[in-house]
Design an enzyme around this catalytic site. Structure first.
Site, PDB file in Angstrom:
ATOM      1  N   HIS A 219      12.383  50.715 -58.172  1.00  0.00           N
ATOM      2  CA  HIS A 219      11.268  50.935 -57.343  1.00  0.00           C
ATOM      3  C   HIS A 219      11.045  52.500 -56.978  1.00  0.00           C
ATOM      4  O   HIS A 219      11.955  52.844 -56.398  1.00  0.00           O
ATOM      5  CB  HIS A 219      11.144  50.014 -56.248  1.00  0.00           C
ATOM      6  CG  HIS A 219      10.722  48.753 -56.348  1.00  0.00           C
ATOM      7  ND1 HIS A 219      11.045  47.686 -55.600  1.00  0.00           N
ATOM      8  CD2 HIS A 219      10.445  47.985 -57.622  1.00  0.00           C
ATOM      9  CE1 HIS A 219      10.838  46.509 -56.293  1.00  0.00           C
ATOM     10  NE2 HIS A 219      10.369  46.678 -57.244  1.00  0.00           N
TER      11      HIS A 219
ATOM     12  N   TYR B 135      10.889  41.598 -50.101  1.00  0.00           N
ATOM     13  CA  TYR B 135      11.886  40.903 -50.418  1.00  0.00           C
ATOM     14  C   TYR B 135      12.436  40.560 -49.031  1.00  0.00           C
ATOM     15  O   TYR B 135      13.157  39.315 -48.843  1.00  0.00           O
ATOM     16  CB  TYR B 135      12.665  41.360 -51.431  1.00  0.00           C
ATOM     17  CG  TYR B 135      12.418  41.356 -52.804  1.00  0.00           C
ATOM     18  CD1 TYR B 135      12.250  40.077 -53.556  1.00  0.00           C
ATOM     19  CD2 TYR B 135      12.030  42.580 -53.500  1.00  0.00           C
ATOM     20  CE1 TYR B 135      11.642  40.226 -54.833  1.00  0.00           C
ATOM     21  CE2 TYR B 135      11.518  42.557 -54.863  1.00  0.00           C
ATOM     22  CZ  TYR B 135      11.613  41.509 -55.404  1.00  0.00           C
ATOM     23  OH  TYR B 135      10.787  41.522 -56.517  1.00  0.00           O
TER      24      TYR B 135
ATOM     25  N   LYS C  82       9.925  52.336 -65.521  1.00  0.00           N
ATOM     26  CA  LYS C  82       8.597  53.067 -65.421  1.00  0.00           C
ATOM     27  C   LYS C  82       8.633  54.621 -65.036  1.00  0.00           C
ATOM     28  O   LYS C  82       9.323  54.878 -64.463  1.00  0.00           O
ATOM     29  CB  LYS C  82       7.798  52.232 -64.514  1.00  0.00           C
ATOM     30  CG  LYS C  82       7.246  50.728 -64.617  1.00  0.00           C
ATOM     31  CD  LYS C  82       6.496  50.083 -63.549  1.00  0.00           C
ATOM     32  CE  LYS C  82       6.280  48.758 -63.773  1.00  0.00           C
ATOM     33  NZ  LYS C  82       5.097  48.192 -62.907  1.00  0.00           N
TER      34      LYS C  82
ATOM     35  N   ARG D  74      14.224  38.236 -61.921  1.00  0.00           N
ATOM     36  CA  ARG D  74      14.231  39.528 -61.167  1.00  0.00           C
ATOM     37  C   ARG D  74      13.947  39.394 -59.651  1.00  0.00           C
ATOM     38  O   ARG D  74      14.871  39.983 -58.892  1.00  0.00           O
ATOM     39  CB  ARG D  74      13.082  40.524 -61.517  1.00  0.00           C
ATOM     40  CG  ARG D  74      13.162  41.932 -61.101  1.00  0.00           C
ATOM     41  CD  ARG D  74      12.089  42.654 -62.111  1.00  0.00           C
ATOM     42  NE  ARG D  74      11.556  43.971 -61.378  1.00  0.00           N
ATOM     43  CZ  ARG D  74      11.989  45.140 -61.185  1.00  0.00           C
ATOM     44  NH1 ARG D  74      13.323  45.315 -62.046  1.00  0.00           N
ATOM     45  NH2 ARG D  74      11.457  46.078 -60.603  1.00  0.00           N
TER      46      ARG D  74
ATOM     47  N   HIS E  22       8.869  37.476 -64.404  1.00  0.00           N
ATOM     48  CA  HIS E  22       9.608  38.172 -63.299  1.00  0.00           C
ATOM     49  C   HIS E  22      10.566  37.515 -62.164  1.00  0.00           C
ATOM     50  O   HIS E  22      10.964  37.853 -61.501  1.00  0.00           O
ATOM     51  CB  HIS E  22       8.692  38.924 -62.550  1.00  0.00           C
ATOM     52  CG  HIS E  22       8.362  40.503 -62.937  1.00  0.00           C
ATOM     53  ND1 HIS E  22       9.053  40.910 -63.851  1.00  0.00           N
ATOM     54  CD2 HIS E  22       7.092  41.048 -62.856  1.00  0.00           C
ATOM     55  CE1 HIS E  22       8.333  42.235 -64.192  1.00  0.00           C
ATOM     56  NE2 HIS E  22       7.440  42.336 -63.371  1.00  0.00           N
TER      57      HIS E  22
ATOM     58  N   ARG F  21      13.507  44.292 -65.397  1.00  0.00           N
ATOM     59  CA  ARG F  21      12.217  43.923 -65.956  1.00  0.00           C
ATOM     60  C   ARG F  21      12.382  43.306 -67.248  1.00  0.00           C
ATOM     61  O   ARG F  21      13.474  44.003 -67.965  1.00  0.00           O
ATOM     62  CB  ARG F  21      11.118  44.865 -65.909  1.00  0.00           C
ATOM     63  CG  ARG F  21      10.713  45.477 -64.603  1.00  0.00           C
ATOM     64  CD  ARG F  21       9.826  46.672 -64.794  1.00  0.00           C
ATOM     65  NE  ARG F  21       9.692  47.179 -63.582  1.00  0.00           N
ATOM     66  CZ  ARG F  21       9.995  48.169 -62.721  1.00  0.00           C
ATOM     67  NH1 ARG F  21      11.127  49.078 -63.544  1.00  0.00           N
ATOM     68  NH2 ARG F  21       9.596  48.737 -61.641  1.00  0.00           N
TER      69      ARG F  21
END
Length: 254
Positions: free
Chosen positions: A226, A235, A129, A203, A200, A105
């Site tokens: 993730h 994806y 995160k 990414r 993004h 990110r």
């Protein structure tokens, strides 16, 4: 107006069906229904109607939007856009190379610390995160650019000052997400890429290109940081969509 005030549930269905037949997209139809709901709820609140004809009308399913991604050729053009003869241009080339090599990110990229980079092992330590830490490989190309940046540019920008941030400005401060993205949009325009790309985009391109080249979904999940595999699964839809486009364009019976 009287007809709209007196409309029933069937009338609402017929109106929305007519809009869909005319080419309205699900999101547009959902907005129309939302407007009608507000209108009838006000009529009910003022006593002009005793019922809401939209109460049992379900909004269309919008689905999960597919992330935008650049083609591999577009990525190459974007990476080549900075003038590496200029110190800031070389820094920006390094930023772009690292971003595409790691799929970080933008907030994670500008937060990288010097002590979080191991050129010998070819990895960066990322705090994502939820303060989750992960190690992400850089790849040989990105390692070479980071080494060159550390040797030729970062000392020049710091001019004797100390900084924990890997990527710094002329003032010796850590680069902000907003400042970096402003420069990326300029490079995108110079490379002939739609400047409306999102923060993004690289990414998404990183993940899509990995999947297109056969990477395992769980590996991509780990690289992206993730927490849930379902987040990464989008994806596979992007890759499948791209394969369908290629098949349609190049197969004799496509």
């Amino acid at each position: 107006m009287d007809g709209l005030v007196a409309a029933g549930r069937g009338d609402v269905f017929a109106y929305l069906a007519e809009r869909v037949a005319a080419g309205a997209r699900p999101r547009t139809t959902a907005r129309l229904l939302s407007s009608l709901r507000r209108f009838y709820r006000r009529l009910v609140s003022t006593g002009e109607r005793s019922d809401d004809p939209t109460a049992e009308v379900e909004a269309p399913r919008l689905g999960q939007p597919l992330p935008g991604a650049l083609t591999e050729r577009q990525v190459e053009a974007l990476l080549a856009a900075p003038d590496t003869g200029d110190p800031l241009g070389l820094r920006d080339r390094c930023l772009l190379e690292v971003l595409y090599a790691t799929g970080l990110r933008v907030s994670e990229l500008v937060a990288l610390r010097v002590d979080g980079v191991s050129l010998r092992q070819g990895v960066v330590r990322v705090i994502g995160k939820g303060d989750r830490e992960r190690l992400v490989p850089l790849g040989e190309e990105a390692v070479d650019w980071v080494r060159r940046y550390l040797e030729e540019v970062r000392p020049l920008l710091l001019d004797g000052r100390a900084a924990e941030a890997l990527f710094v400005t002329r003032r010796g401060e850590g680069l902000t997400r907003q400042a970096f993205w402003y420069r990326v949009k300029r490079y995108a325009a110079a490379a002939g890429i739609d400047p409306a790309i999102s923060p993004h985009t690289l990414r998404h391109s990183f993940a899509t290109h990995l999947i297109n080249h056969g990477a395992d979904l769980r590996v991509v999940q780990m690289l992206l940081g993730h927490a849930d595999l379902s987040t990464t699964q989008i994806y596979t839809h992007v890759a499948r969509q791209r394969l369908q486009q290629l098949h349609a364009a190049h197969h004799p019976r496509g």
